[in-house]
Design an enzyme around this catalytic site. Structure first.
Site, mmCIF file in Angstrom:
data_model
loop_
_atom_site.group_PDB
_atom_site.id
_atom_site.type_symbol
_atom_site.label_atom_id
_atom_site.label_comp_id
_atom_site.label_asym_id
_atom_site.label_seq_id
_atom_site.Cartn_x
_atom_site.Cartn_y
_atom_site.Cartn_z
ATOM 1 N N ASN A 10 7.601 -19.372 -65.091
ATOM 2 C CA ASN A 10 7.181 -20.659 -64.512
ATOM 3 C C ASN A 10 7.198 -20.641 -62.976
ATOM 4 N N ALA A 23 -5.609 -33.575 -83.859
ATOM 5 C CA ALA A 23 -4.811 -34.757 -83.486
ATOM 6 C C ALA A 23 -3.336 -34.457 -83.677
ATOM 7 N N ARG A 34 5.640 -18.327 -70.259
ATOM 8 C CA ARG A 34 4.601 -18.822 -71.158
ATOM 9 C C ARG A 34 3.377 -17.911 -71.018
ATOM 10 N N TYR A 94 9.072 -31.209 -81.601
ATOM 11 C CA TYR A 94 7.621 -30.969 -81.608
ATOM 12 C C TYR A 94 7.280 -29.751 -82.462
ATOM 13 N N SER A 95 7.929 -28.610 -82.158
ATOM 14 C CA SER A 95 7.532 -27.387 -82.881
ATOM 15 C C SER A 95 7.936 -27.465 -84.344
ATOM 16 N N GLY A 140 17.331 -27.296 -75.118
ATOM 17 C CA GLY A 140 16.847 -26.293 -76.082
ATOM 18 C C GLY A 140 15.635 -25.518 -75.587
ATOM 19 N N LYS A 184 5.200 -29.394 -86.024
ATOM 20 C CA LYS A 184 3.991 -28.575 -86.183
ATOM 21 C C LYS A 184 4.217 -27.524 -87.277
ATOM 22 N N THR A 192 0.269 -24.142 -83.052
ATOM 23 C CA THR A 192 0.813 -23.644 -81.793
ATOM 24 C C THR A 192 1.687 -22.411 -82.000
ATOM 25 N N ASP A 193 1.839 -21.614 -80.946
ATOM 26 C CA ASP A 193 2.746 -20.455 -81.036
ATOM 27 C C ASP A 193 4.207 -20.893 -81.086
ATOM 28 N N GLU A 194 4.489 -22.169 -80.732
ATOM 29 C CA GLU A 194 5.896 -22.604 -80.667
ATOM 30 C C GLU A 194 6.572 -22.601 -82.031
ATOM 31 N N PHE A 227 -6.995 -33.414 -74.736
ATOM 32 C CA PHE A 227 -7.313 -32.285 -73.841
ATOM 33 C C PHE A 227 -8.165 -31.219 -74.564
ATOM 34 N N GLU A 248 0.851 -35.435 -81.712
ATOM 35 C CA GLU A 248 1.704 -35.661 -80.548
ATOM 36 C C GLU A 248 2.018 -34.258 -80.052
ATOM 37 N N SER A 249 1.770 -33.998 -78.745
ATOM 38 C CA SER A 249 1.747 -32.606 -78.302
ATOM 39 C C SER A 249 2.769 -32.238 -77.223
HETATM 40 P P1 NAD Z 1 -3.303 -33.993 -76.436
HETATM 41 O O1 NAD Z 1 -1.955 -34.641 -76.470
HETATM 42 O O2 NAD Z 1 -3.993 -33.822 -75.140
HETATM 43 O O3 NAD Z 1 -4.307 -34.791 -77.401
HETATM 44 C C1 NAD Z 1 -3.939 -35.249 -78.653
HETATM 45 C C2 NAD Z 1 -5.022 -36.180 -79.146
HETATM 46 O O4 NAD Z 1 -4.655 -36.634 -80.460
HETATM 47 C C3 NAD Z 1 -5.187 -37.439 -78.289
HETATM 48 O O5 NAD Z 1 -6.553 -37.705 -78.075
HETATM 49 C C4 NAD Z 1 -4.551 -38.538 -79.119
HETATM 50 O O6 NAD Z 1 -5.117 -39.825 -78.898
HETATM 51 C C5 NAD Z 1 -4.825 -38.051 -80.538
HETATM 52 N N1 NAD Z 1 -3.855 -38.574 -81.501
HETATM 53 C C6 NAD Z 1 -2.499 -38.597 -81.401
HETATM 54 N N2 NAD Z 1 -1.965 -39.198 -82.482
HETATM 55 C C7 NAD Z 1 -2.987 -39.535 -83.308
HETATM 56 C C8 NAD Z 1 -3.074 -40.160 -84.569
HETATM 57 N N3 NAD Z 1 -1.961 -40.580 -85.213
HETATM 58 N N4 NAD Z 1 -4.284 -40.335 -85.131
HETATM 59 C C9 NAD Z 1 -5.424 -39.932 -84.483
HETATM 60 N N5 NAD Z 1 -5.399 -39.349 -83.270
HETATM 61 C C10 NAD Z 1 -4.198 -39.141 -82.675
HETATM 62 O O7 NAD Z 1 -3.103 -32.614 -77.187
HETATM 63 P P2 NAD Z 1 -3.728 -31.174 -76.873
HETATM 64 O O8 NAD Z 1 -2.910 -30.505 -75.856
HETATM 65 O O9 NAD Z 1 -5.182 -31.316 -76.681
HETATM 66 O O10 NAD Z 1 -3.443 -30.449 -78.274
HETATM 67 C C11 NAD Z 1 -4.364 -30.561 -79.349
HETATM 68 C C12 NAD Z 1 -3.841 -29.761 -80.520
HETATM 69 O O11 NAD Z 1 -3.673 -28.391 -80.141
HETATM 70 C C13 NAD Z 1 -2.479 -30.222 -81.029
HETATM 71 O O12 NAD Z 1 -2.469 -30.123 -82.425
HETATM 72 C C14 NAD Z 1 -1.497 -29.229 -80.401
HETATM 73 O O13 NAD Z 1 -0.347 -29.082 -81.216
HETATM 74 C C15 NAD Z 1 -2.342 -27.969 -80.393
HETATM 75 N N6 NAD Z 1 -2.019 -26.990 -79.350
HETATM 76 C C16 NAD Z 1 -1.936 -27.377 -78.038
HETATM 77 C C17 NAD Z 1 -1.692 -26.408 -77.058
HETATM 78 C C18 NAD Z 1 -1.611 -26.774 -75.589
HETATM 79 O O14 NAD Z 1 -1.251 -25.927 -74.772
HETATM 80 N N7 NAD Z 1 -1.940 -27.995 -75.181
HETATM 81 C C19 NAD Z 1 -1.519 -25.069 -77.422
HETATM 82 C C20 NAD Z 1 -1.594 -24.719 -78.778
HETATM 83 C C21 NAD Z 1 -1.856 -25.686 -79.728
HETATM 84 O O1 DAU Z 2 2.803 -22.870 -76.403
HETATM 85 C C1 DAU Z 2 1.900 -23.856 -76.810
HETATM 86 C C2 DAU Z 2 2.425 -25.211 -76.389
HETATM 87 O O2 DAU Z 2 2.301 -25.273 -74.971
HETATM 88 C C3 DAU Z 2 1.700 -26.367 -77.053
HETATM 89 O O3 DAU Z 2 1.920 -26.318 -78.432
HETATM 90 C C4 DAU Z 2 2.199 -27.700 -76.498
HETATM 91 O O4 DAU Z 2 1.436 -28.771 -77.052
HETATM 92 C C5 DAU Z 2 2.022 -27.684 -74.990
HETATM 93 O O5 DAU Z 2 2.553 -28.873 -74.450
HETATM 94 C C6 DAU Z 2 2.721 -26.479 -74.370
HETATM 95 O O6 DAU Z 2 4.168 -26.599 -74.470
HETATM 96 P P1 DAU Z 2 5.151 -26.225 -73.266
HETATM 97 O O7 DAU Z 2 6.417 -26.961 -73.439
HETATM 98 O O8 DAU Z 2 5.228 -24.745 -73.081
HETATM 99 O O9 DAU Z 2 4.268 -26.817 -72.018
HETATM 100 P P2 DAU Z 2 4.703 -27.650 -70.712
HETATM 101 O O10 DAU Z 2 3.504 -27.722 -69.822
HETATM 102 O O11 DAU Z 2 5.396 -28.915 -71.068
HETATM 103 O O12 DAU Z 2 5.773 -26.696 -70.042
HETATM 104 C C7 DAU Z 2 5.442 -25.365 -69.645
HETATM 105 C C8 DAU Z 2 6.706 -24.726 -69.064
HETATM 106 O O13 DAU Z 2 7.043 -25.404 -67.847
HETATM 107 C C9 DAU Z 2 7.930 -24.880 -69.958
HETATM 108 O O14 DAU Z 2 8.742 -23.729 -69.831
HETATM 109 C C10 DAU Z 2 8.667 -26.094 -69.391
HETATM 110 C C11 DAU Z 2 8.341 -26.012 -67.900
HETATM 111 N N1 DAU Z 2 8.242 -27.303 -67.178
HETATM 112 C C12 DAU Z 2 7.465 -28.275 -67.727
HETATM 113 C C13 DAU Z 2 7.343 -29.501 -67.093
HETATM 114 C C14 DAU Z 2 6.507 -30.610 -67.696
HETATM 115 C C15 DAU Z 2 8.891 -27.482 -65.983
HETATM 116 O O15 DAU Z 2 9.574 -26.548 -65.474
HETATM 117 N N2 DAU Z 2 8.760 -28.678 -65.342
HETATM 118 C C16 DAU Z 2 8.026 -29.713 -65.860
HETATM 119 O O16 DAU Z 2 7.981 -30.801 -65.226
#
Ligand code: NAD
Ligand code: DAU
Length: 353
Positions: free
Chosen positions: A257, A85, A222, A158-159, A291, A162, A133-135, A14, A87-88
Site C-alpha cells: 500500500n 450486486a 494487494r 465481507y469476505s 483483522g 462472499k 473476490t479473491d478475499e 463501479f 455490499e463491497s
Molecule cells: P460497488 O459497491 O461499487 O457496487 C455495488 C452495486 O450493487 C451498487 O450499484 C449497489 O447499488 C448495488 N447493490 C447493493 N446492494 C444491492 C441489493 N440488495 N440489490 C440490488 N443492488 C444492490 O461494488 P463493486 O466494487 O463494483 O463490486 C461489484 C462486485 O464485484 C461485487 O460482487 C464485489 O464483491 C465484486 N468484486 C469487487 C472487486 C473490487 O475491487 N471492487 C474485486 C473483486 C470482486
Molecule cells: O481483493 C478484492 C477486493 O478488493 C474486493 O473484493 C473488495 O470489494 C474491494 O473493496 C477490495 O478490498 P480491499 O479491502 O483490498 O480494498 P480497499 O481499497 O478498501 O483497501 C485496499 C488496501 O488499502 C487494504 O490493504 C486496506 C488499505 N487502506 C484502505 C483504505 C480505505 C488504507 O490503508 N487506508 C484506507 O483509507
C-alpha cells in the site's frame, strides 16, 4: 427480437457499470437489463453514455426482495445473469455486518431460487454467472498465490459473506444442475470507483490537501487490476466459461500500500503541476483495519491459458488514466462525496487518528 436477454445485477456500481456499458455497446443484439437497488454505491451517473440505447433498460430493485426479483423474471425472458450486486467495502462490513449478510448471502440465494423457478430445469442456453473476490481465499504470507484450488478461508464479514454466496452458487450447480460459473478477482481500480476505496479516496484527499490515511504501516499487499480488464474477462467467461467452473482473475501486479500511494503521489504532483514531494507530505499512518489481511495475489494462469485473457494495461498507465478521469470528472466526485459520505468519513477516520 433480442438474441439474448441478460440480467446484470449491481450495474450502477463501479465494476457493474463498466460491464453494462461493455455489453450494451458490444452486443446490440442483446437486451441488457440493469437491476440495482441504488444504495450509496449505486450511481446512474456512471451510465449516462448509454442513456437512451434501445437495448438497455434500468430497473430499480433489491436482490434480497423476492417480489422485486420475481417481477423482473415475470416481465423479461431472461436467459443469462451476471450477478455483481453486493455490499463491497470491507471497512463497512466491520461496522455493519448484517447489511452484507442480507445482500450478499440472502440476495444471491433469492436470485438463484428465482432463476431455478423461471428456468424450470430447461437449462439449455442459460447461465448464472456469479462475480466474486479473491478475499474468499484468506490472507497470504510473503510467498505463493491463490489458485482455483486454494481452500476458502475468509476472514472479514465481507469476505465471509462472499464465500457463503460462492458456496451457495456451487451448491445449486451440484444439487439442482443450475448452470453456474464463478470468477474470483483481485483488487480493481479505475474510473467510477466510489471514494471509500484506497485509490479514489487518496486521489480525492490529495486534491483537497487532506491527510492520506494509511492503515498500520502500509505493508499490506494487494494485486491491482484495471476495471476494463476485469470487464473484458467477465465478457469472455460469460461467453466461453465452462459451467460448474471457477476462474481466478488478477493483475499479476502486487503493490505494498505505501509504495502504491507514493507512486500515486508522484502522478498527482505532476498532474496538479506542483513540486514533487508535495502530495507525500499528506501521508498519515492511522490505526490498522481490524483483522487486516496481509497479502492477496492471484494465479490467473487458468483464464490465460483456457480463454486467452490477459491484462492489457501496465499499472503506471492505468493509474494515470484513473487520475485523469477523477480530475476531469469533478462534478461526479463532488456529487458522491456530499451528504452521507461526509458522515461515513467522519465515523470511519476520526477514531483512527
Ligand atoms: P460497488 O459497491 O461499487 O457496487 C455495488 C452495486 O450493487 C451498487 O450499484 C449497489 O447499488 C448495488 N447493490 C447493493 N446492494 C444491492 C441489493 N440488495 N440489490 C440490488 N443492488 C444492490 O461494488 P463493486 O466494487 O463494483 O463490486 C461489484 C462486485 O464485484 C461485487 O460482487 C464485489 O464483491 C465484486 N468484486 C469487487 C472487486 C473490487 O475491487 N471492487 C474485486 C473483486 C470482486
Ligand atoms: O481483493 C478484492 C477486493 O478488493 C474486493 O473484493 C473488495 O470489494 C474491494 O473493496 C477490495 O478490498 P480491499 O479491502 O483490498 O480494498 P480497499 O481499497 O478498501 O483497501 C485496499 C488496501 O488499502 C487494504 O490493504 C486496506 C488499505 N487502506 C484502505 C483504505 C480505505 C488504507 O490503508 N487506508 C484506507 O483509507
Amino acid at each position: 427480437m433480442a438474441q439474448r436477454v441478460l440480467l446484470i445485477t449491481g450495474g450502477a456500481g463501479f465494476i457493474g457499470s463498466h460491464v453494462v456499458k461493455l455489453f450494451v455497446n458490444r452486443y446490440s443484439n442483446y437486451q441488457i437489463i440493469n437491476f440495482d437497488k441504488l444504495t450509496y454505491a449505486g450511481n446512474l451517473q456512471n451510465l449516462t453514455d448509454i442513456d437512451g440505447k434501445s437495448n438497455y433498460q434500468f430497473i430499480k430493485g433489491d436482490i434480497a426482495s423476492e417480489s422485486d426479483v420475481n417481477n423482473v423474471f415475470e416481465q423479461y425472458p431472461i436467459d443469462g445473469i451476471i450477478h455483481l450486486a453486493a455490499e463491497s467495502h470491507v471497512d463497512r462490513s466491520i461496522t455493519d455486518p448484517m447489511a452484507f449478510i442480507r445482500t450478499n448471502i440472502v440476495g444471491t440465494t433469492v436470485l438463484l431460487n428465482t432463476a431455478r423457478k423461471y428456468w424450470k430445469e430447461n437449462y439449455v442456453g442459460k447461465l448464472f454467472y456469479h462475480i466474486s473476490t479473491d478475499e474468499v481465499y484468506g490472507s497470504l504470507g510473503a510467498h505463493g498465490f491463490f489458485t482455483e484450488e486454494t481452500p476458502y478461508d475468509p476472514r472479514s464479514p465481507y469476505s465471509a459473506s462472499k464465500a457463503a454466496s460462492d458456496h451457495l452458487v456451487r451448491a445449486y450447480y451440484h444439487t439442482y444442475g443450475l448452470p453456474t460459473v464463478i470468477s474470483n478477482c483481485s483488487n480493481n481500480y479505475g474510473p467510477n470507483q466510489f471514494p471509500e476505496k484506497l485509490i479514489p479516496l487518496s486521489i480525492n484527499n490529495i486534491k483537497n490537501k487532506k491527510p492520506i490515511p494509511i492503515y498500520g504501516k502500509g505493508e499490506n499487499i494487494r494485486d491491482w487490476l484495471f476495471v476494463g480488464d476485469h470487464a473484458a474477462a467477465i465478457d469472455l467467461i460469460f461467453h466461453k466459461g465452462k459451467p460448474g467452473s471457477t476462474y481466478n482473475i488478477g493483475g499479476n501486479n502486487e503493490w505494498k500500500n505505501i509504495d502504491l500511494i507514493r507512486l500515486l503521489c508522484r502522478i498527482m504532483d505532476k498532474k496538479l503541476s506542483q513540486p514533487q514531494g508535495e502530495s507525500e507530505k499528506l501521508i498519515t499512518f492511522v490505526k490498522d483495519r481490524a483483522g487486516h489481511d496481509l497479502r492477496y495475489a492471484i494465479d490467473s494462469s487458468k483464464i490465460q491459458s483456457e480463454l486467452g485473457w490477459k491484462p492489457s494495461l501496465t499499472f503506471d498507465i492505468g493509474l494515470e488514466k484513473t487520475v485523469d478521469w477523477y480530475l476531469a470528472n469533478q462534478a461526479w466526485l463532488n456529487a458522491v462525496v456530499s451528504g452521507d459520505y461526509q458522515k461515513y468519513y467522519e465515523q470511519q477516520y476520526s477514531k483512527r487518528e
